[in-house]
Structure formats: C-alpha cells, structure tokens
Scaffold this motif. Structure first.
Motif, short mmCIF file in Angstrom:
data_model
loop_
_atom_site.label_atom_id
_atom_site.label_comp_id
_atom_site.label_asym_id
_atom_site.label_seq_id
_atom_site.Cartn_x
_atom_site.Cartn_y
_atom_site.Cartn_z
N ASP A 136 -8.91 13.07 -14.46
CA ASP A 136 -7.75 13.93 -14.18
C ASP A 136 -6.83 14.10 -15.39
OD1 ASP A 136 -6.48 11.48 -14.25
OD2 ASP A 136 -6.24 11.35 -12.08
N HIS A 137 -7.29 13.64 -16.57
CA HIS A 137 -6.58 13.85 -17.83
C HIS A 137 -5.20 13.19 -17.88
CE1 HIS A 137 -9.80 16.64 -18.65
NE2 HIS A 137 -9.49 17.34 -17.58
N ARG A 138 -4.99 12.23 -17.03
CA ARG A 138 -3.76 11.42 -17.11
C ARG A 138 -4.15 10.00 -17.48
NH1 ARG A 138 -1.64 10.36 -12.42
NH2 ARG A 138 -3.36 11.17 -11.16
N PRO A 139 -3.48 9.39 -18.46
CA PRO A 139 -3.89 8.05 -18.87
C PRO A 139 -3.79 7.04 -17.74
CG PRO A 139 -1.75 8.61 -19.80
CD PRO A 139 -2.30 9.87 -19.19
N LEU A 140 -4.79 6.19 -17.67
CA LEU A 140 -4.85 5.14 -16.67
C LEU A 140 -4.30 3.86 -17.29
CD1 LEU A 140 -6.02 4.31 -13.85
CD2 LEU A 140 -8.12 3.71 -15.06
N HIS A 180 -5.72 8.15 -9.07
CA HIS A 180 -6.45 8.72 -10.20
C HIS A 180 -7.86 9.12 -9.75
CE1 HIS A 180 -4.29 8.49 -14.04
NE2 HIS A 180 -3.69 7.42 -13.57
N LYS A 181 -8.38 10.21 -10.32
CA LYS A 181 -9.76 10.60 -10.08
C LYS A 181 -10.60 9.94 -11.17
CE LYS A 181 -12.79 14.54 -9.13
NZ LYS A 181 -13.13 14.02 -7.78
N LEU A 182 -11.60 9.15 -10.76
CA LEU A 182 -12.37 8.35 -11.70
C LEU A 182 -13.87 8.56 -11.53
CD1 LEU A 182 -10.50 4.93 -11.21
CD2 LEU A 182 -10.00 6.68 -12.92
N ARG A 183 -14.60 8.40 -12.64
CA ARG A 183 -16.05 8.29 -12.60
C ARG A 183 -16.40 6.85 -12.99
NH1 ARG A 183 -17.82 12.20 -16.05
NH2 ARG A 183 -18.15 13.69 -14.34
N VAL A 184 -17.17 6.18 -12.13
CA VAL A 184 -17.51 4.78 -12.33
C VAL A 184 -19.02 4.64 -12.52
CG1 VAL A 184 -17.41 2.45 -11.33
CG2 VAL A 184 -15.55 4.09 -10.89
N ASP A 234 -11.22 9.52 -5.80
CA ASP A 234 -9.81 9.16 -6.02
C ASP A 234 -9.60 7.71 -5.62
OD1 ASP A 234 -9.18 11.70 -6.88
OD2 ASP A 234 -8.63 12.42 -4.87
N PHE A 235 -8.95 6.97 -6.50
CA PHE A 235 -8.69 5.55 -6.23
C PHE A 235 -7.25 5.20 -6.60
CE2 PHE A 235 -13.24 5.92 -7.05
CZ PHE A 235 -13.76 5.28 -5.93
N MET A 236 -6.68 4.28 -5.84
CA MET A 236 -5.32 3.84 -6.12
C MET A 236 -5.27 2.43 -6.69
SD MET A 236 -3.87 3.10 -2.25
CE MET A 236 -2.43 2.22 -2.84
N MET A 237 -6.32 1.64 -6.48
CA MET A 237 -6.37 0.28 -7.02
C MET A 237 -7.77 -0.02 -7.54
SD MET A 237 -4.12 -1.85 -4.19
CE MET A 237 -3.97 -3.33 -5.18
#
Length: 323
Positions: free
Chosen positions: A270-274, A173-177, A187-190
């Motif tokens: 990325d508009h996909r639910p996390l 997922h592409k995230l803003r933290v 981009d993060f996987m975990m």
C-alpha cells in the motif's frame, strides 16, 4: 563484565545493583569488571571492546531488552562471548520467557550461570533474540514510553493502553507474505515473527515457540472490530489463540494466520512504510526479511532456570552442539 544502563526502567538501578554484584562476587571469589553506560549505543561499544580481545568473556546486560539487544549485536556468532541479562527495564520480555524474573536478579545464581545455545533472528535491522514485530505492534512499542510515565502503569498495562490507542487510529497494512512455498496477500493489523514466546510486557504471542528449534513462529492478525478487540486481546495476552500442536483456536480462526518457518519475506503493497520493532528497536520499512541464525548466540541462565524451561528444547541444544 556487568554493563549497567542507568536509564533503563523508571529509576536508576545501579545504586542497588552495584553493592549486590560486588557482594556476590566477593562470595564467589570473582573480580568482575563493571561499566555504566553513558547513552544509547554505549553498551554495544563496551561489548565490542571485549570482543576484540578474543578472550572468553561473560557479558551481563543490566537494563531492559534494548540494552540486551545492543550486546547481542556484538555477541552474535562469537563463540568466545556469552551473554546474560539482569532485568532492570520496564518490560523485560526476554527474561519472562524463562518464567521467573527473580531468578535473574539473584547475583549468586548469575555468577554460576549455565551456558546454553540459542537461535537469533537475523534481519536487515540487525539481530534479535525475542520477537520481530511489525505494523500495529511497532506503533504500540513507540507509544509505550508515554503510558509508562503514568503512576502504577507497568509494562503489561502500558502495552494494552498503547494497543487500544493505536487501534483507534484504524491501523492496517496490505502485505504480501512469502515463506518457503507459502504465499499470501491481505490486510493485517498485527504481525509477529517469533523466536521466543513473549513481548509487550508479557503478551504471549507465540506460546509454544522455542529459541533453539531452528524455526520462527509467525503470527498474522487481520483487522478486528473495536467491539471484539478487547476480548481477543485478553486471550492473546494469555496465549489462548494457539494449541500445543500449532492449531489456531476457534475464537481466533476468522482473524489469524499462523505457521512456522526458517525464513520469511514481507512486502508492503500500500506504499506506506511499515514500522517494525526488533526487541523494542523501531524502524520504518517497505520490505522485511527475517531468517533464523541457527545457534547464533551463547546465553547465560541461572542454573535453576536452565533446566526444563519450555522455551528451550533439549533436542535443539543437541543440534547446536553437533554444529
């Protein structure tokens, strides 16, 4: 009160647990109430009934992390309630933080438990005491029950198999933290926001976290190639990705971000639910917020385990007492 979830774990533990509780109670001269849950949410209802009386109560969640989580939703911020755990689930991550599951199965020790203050993770999903995970971690949590049904497939093995299955789906997922003055995108996987140290049947995500230091240990892992992942997972499970000083070890530096904070916000870009999981309870979200609820719960620990436990800091306990 002992709140027993007969659906926790691979078999109903109430048959062996009930006589142990009654025998220990008789030796201690105590007459506890015992309730058997009838389904999801019932442990929370029982705890709420106790809370409404306003009388001091010790509530023992007998089940897995989900049963404990239900009781904590009620006990959060309630000074007249103290929460204990008798591990009857498959993962039992909460009690693993204190080093010994056997100590929590000693009913004599449980009836003489010591009260300690602990922080909670406060989220829009509710309260948690262990770890708030997102992304592949939550997808893994959803897949664990399938693997646990296999013979000889315990909590850690089921978690590892579920990770490998999820990774094969090319998950990221592409995230803003945002956390204080810190802001990053990628981009993060975990992702694991940790109040305690362990999850996933024994994976030591935050090997030096404390449940009463007023901080959350945040672990972010970037996408890793499938060839390198098994070796990294093995070291991640053992907590070899971090040093006691909070430095990322050399093997993990290309893939990991780590910091400590009292509050964090995460936005999905990325508009996909996390998919998130709070102590095993899953929910899809587009934005996450987590913050420390300082000294949010009173927990019950068998006397030997309440002393010199790394996940509890003496200074943290003093701060809670001052509060």
């Amino acid at each position: 009160m002992f709140i027993i979830n007969p659906a926790a774990g691979k078999k109903d533990a109430s048959a062996t647990l009930l006589p142990k509780i009654r025998a220990a109670a008789e030796r201690a001269g105590i007459y506890p109430e015992i309730e058997i849950t009838q389904g999801p949410g019932h442990a929370r209802e029982i705890a709420a009934r106790c809370a409404k009386t306003g009388e001091p109560a010790r509530l023992y969640a007998c089940g897995g992390d989900g049963t404990l989580n239900e009781v904590l939703q009620v006990a959060a911020g309630q000074e007249h309630l103290a929460v204990g755990c008798v591990p009857c689930g498959s993962g039992n991550d909460y009690v693993r933080n204190f080093g010994s599951q056997s100590g929590f199965l000693d009913m004599d020790a449980q009836l003489h438990a010591v009260v300690r203050s602990a922080d909670l993770i406060h989220t829009e999903q509710g309260y948690g005491i262990n770890i708030y995970a997102a992304g592949i971690d939550a997808q893994v949590a959803n897949g664990i029950p399938k693997w646990r049904r296999l013979p000889l497939c315990g909590g850690t093995t089921a978690y590892t198999l579920s990770i490998l299955e999820a990774v094969c789906s090319t998950f990221r997922h592409k995230l803003r933290v945002r956390a204080g003055k810190r802001e990053l995108e990628g981009d993060f996987m975990m992702l694991a926001i940790c109040n305690a140290q362990l999850y996933g049947g024994g994976y030591r995500a935050a090997p030096y976290a404390s449940i009463n230091d007023g901080l959350l240990d945040v672990v972010l892992i970037r996408p890793v190639s499938r060839l390198k992942l098994p070796g990294l997972l093995q070291d991640y499970r053992k907590g070899r990705h971090l040093t006691p000083e909070g430095t990322i070890t050399e093997k993990f530096r290309p893939y990991m971000v780590f910091f400590r904070t009292a509050e964090i916000d995460i936005q999905v870009l990325d508009h996909r639910p996390l998919v998130t999981t709070l102590d095993g309870e899953c929910l899809p979200q587009y934005q996450l917020h987590a913050e420390v609820m300082r000294c949010g719960a009173r927990i019950l620990l068998p006397p030997k385990l309440a002393q010199n436990t790394p996940v509890l800091q003496a200074m943290g306990e003093k701060a809670c007492l001052k509060k």
